[in-house]
Design an enzyme around this catalytic site. Structure first.
Site, PDB file in Angstrom:
ATOM      1  CG  ASP A  38      -1.733   1.139   1.271  1.00 30.11           C
ATOM      2  OD1 ASP A  38      -1.875   2.126   0.622  1.00 30.11           O
ATOM      3  OD2 ASP A  38      -2.697   1.286   2.244  1.00 30.11           O
ATOM      4  CG  HIS A  39       4.541   1.966  -1.206  1.00 29.34           C
ATOM      5  ND1 HIS A  39       5.872   2.627  -1.315  1.00 29.34           N
ATOM      6  CD2 HIS A  39       4.244   1.087  -0.328  1.00 29.34           C
ATOM      7  CE1 HIS A  39       6.566   1.994  -0.420  1.00 29.34           C
ATOM      8  NE2 HIS A  39       5.720   1.058   0.114  1.00 29.34           N
ATOM      9  CD  GLU A  94       6.894   3.034   4.606  1.00 28.89           C
ATOM     10  OE1 GLU A  94       6.225   3.195   3.650  1.00 28.89           O
ATOM     11  OE2 GLU A  94       7.123   1.803   4.773  1.00 28.89           O
ATOM     12  CG  ASN A 125       4.322   5.436   0.778  1.00 29.51           C
ATOM     13  OD1 ASN A 125       4.276   5.579  -0.407  1.00 29.51           O
ATOM     14  ND2 ASN A 125       5.001   4.596   1.471  1.00 29.51           N
ATOM     15  N   GLY A 165      11.381  -3.800  15.025  1.00 30.15           N
ATOM     16  CA  GLY A 165      12.081  -3.379  16.500  1.00 30.15           C
ATOM     17  C   GLY A 165      11.154  -3.864  17.540  1.00 30.15           C
ATOM     18  CB  ALA A 221       9.292   0.127  20.435  1.00 30.92           C
ATOM     19  CB  ALA A 222       7.043  -1.923  15.859  1.00 30.48           C
TER      20      ALA A 222
END
Length: 319
Positions: free
Chosen positions: A37-38, A106, A109, A173, A175-176
């Site tokens: 999905d971009h 990101e 996007n 990472g 945390a996610a």
């Protein structure tokens, strides 16, 4: 044993090509689909970026495979109330064969409407609140929400599936991954790293699906495949947080000289060595993944699907 699926790239192909690839994937024996999905491709050489929700509508008529976005960012470019409506409609169109993969996104996007691109910890806060909003909307009841990041007033989805849309959370990472463990219906990550899978399952994700994806470039000329990967997907070899904070394809293109053909050769699967392709996917199985998705880089899609149908998938036991 994992289930093996195909990863459709909205950055590299237009709508008609994506639908045709999905048909070939089903015929080749892949069991499910991921689709990116971009708003932008990573670079101009990739050259495409269709609206994923329109493509999913076409896919729902073309194939019978389960479909998942990998991944949608429901926080900045699109409000979670709108993403919830899109996801609910997709689930209805696919008779419940749709999962919503989400992530913190990101800048490439998500900054296109001119909003400030928040730091990672704020993006994760926004993602968690957006999931709360979407789950309430999936019930089909009227929702009023006045939270830290989002407001929803008198919102109700009238077209909803029989069961709420599962929401899988992407994490690269700790945390996610912790967020995915705590509130996700599944976990998505792109590297076959057993410690991340272990963290997810120990943190609350036991019994929930873990999905991963990888890119390859099949072809009979290995050197040409290496050049194709470097030209189209050099961005995947860039280190650190650049993938999250650079705002446009042109900024990624400025970094292309940092990626050498030797780096591509060392870190990617290129060519037609069956064992190499099998080993790349088996690494996810060895790390404890439940679903593994593979994407073919470049134009030789039909050759890739014939290769996987006859040579690769028969060597992989599917769950």
């Amino acid at each position: 044993m994992p289930e093996y699926g195909y990863f459709l790239s909205c950055e590299e192909f237009g709508p008609a090509d994506l639908v045709e690839q999905a048909r070939m994937a089903e015929q080749a024996g892949f069991r499910s689909l991921w689709i990116s999905d971009h708003y932008h491709p990573w670079n101009d050489a990739q050259g495409q970026s269709p609206f994923v929700w329109s493509v999913i509508g076409a896919l729902s008529e073309a194939v019978s495979l389960p479909i998942e976005t990998a991944v949608t960012c429901p926080t900045v470019r699109m409000h979670p109330a709108v993403v919830a409506q899109a996801a609910a409609t997709s689930a209805v169109l696919t008779n419940g064969r749709f999962r919503l993969g989400v992530g913190s996104g990101e800048a490439l996007n998500e900054h296109v409407l001119g909003h400030v691109w928040p730091p990672a910890h704020i993006r994760l806060e926004m993602l968690e609140e957006s999931i709360q909003v979407m789950r309430r909307l999936f019930t089909g009841e009227e929702v009023n929400h006045h939270g830290t990041h989002y407001t929803v007033e008198n919102a109700r989805l009238y077209t909803v599936p029989d069961e709420p849309v599962p929401i899988d959370i992407s994490g690269f990472g700790p945390a996610a991954t912790a967020l995915a463990s705590r509130v996700g219906d599944g976990y998505i990550t792109m590297m076959p790293e057993a410690p991340m899978v272990e963290q997810y399952r120990k943190g609350g994700g036991a019994g929930k699906p873990v999905s991963g994806g990888t890119k390859v470039c099949y072809g009979t000329d290995r050197d040409e495949c290496v050049r194709t990967v470097r030209r189209l997907w050099f961005n995947q070899f860039l280190p650190g947080e650049m993938g999250q904070i650079l705002p446009s394809p042109s900024h990624f293109e400025q970094l292309e000289p940092l990626v050498t053909e030797d780096m591509v050769t060392e870190k990617s699967v290129c060519g037609d060595d069956v064992d190499e392709h099998v080993a790349a996917l088996s690494a996810f199985a060895d790390a404890g993944f439940d679903r593994v998705y593979v994407n073919q880089i470049g134009p030789d899609q039909r050759g890739f699907f014939d290769f996987y149908r006859t040579k690769v998938l028969p060597q992989l036991q599917q769950g």
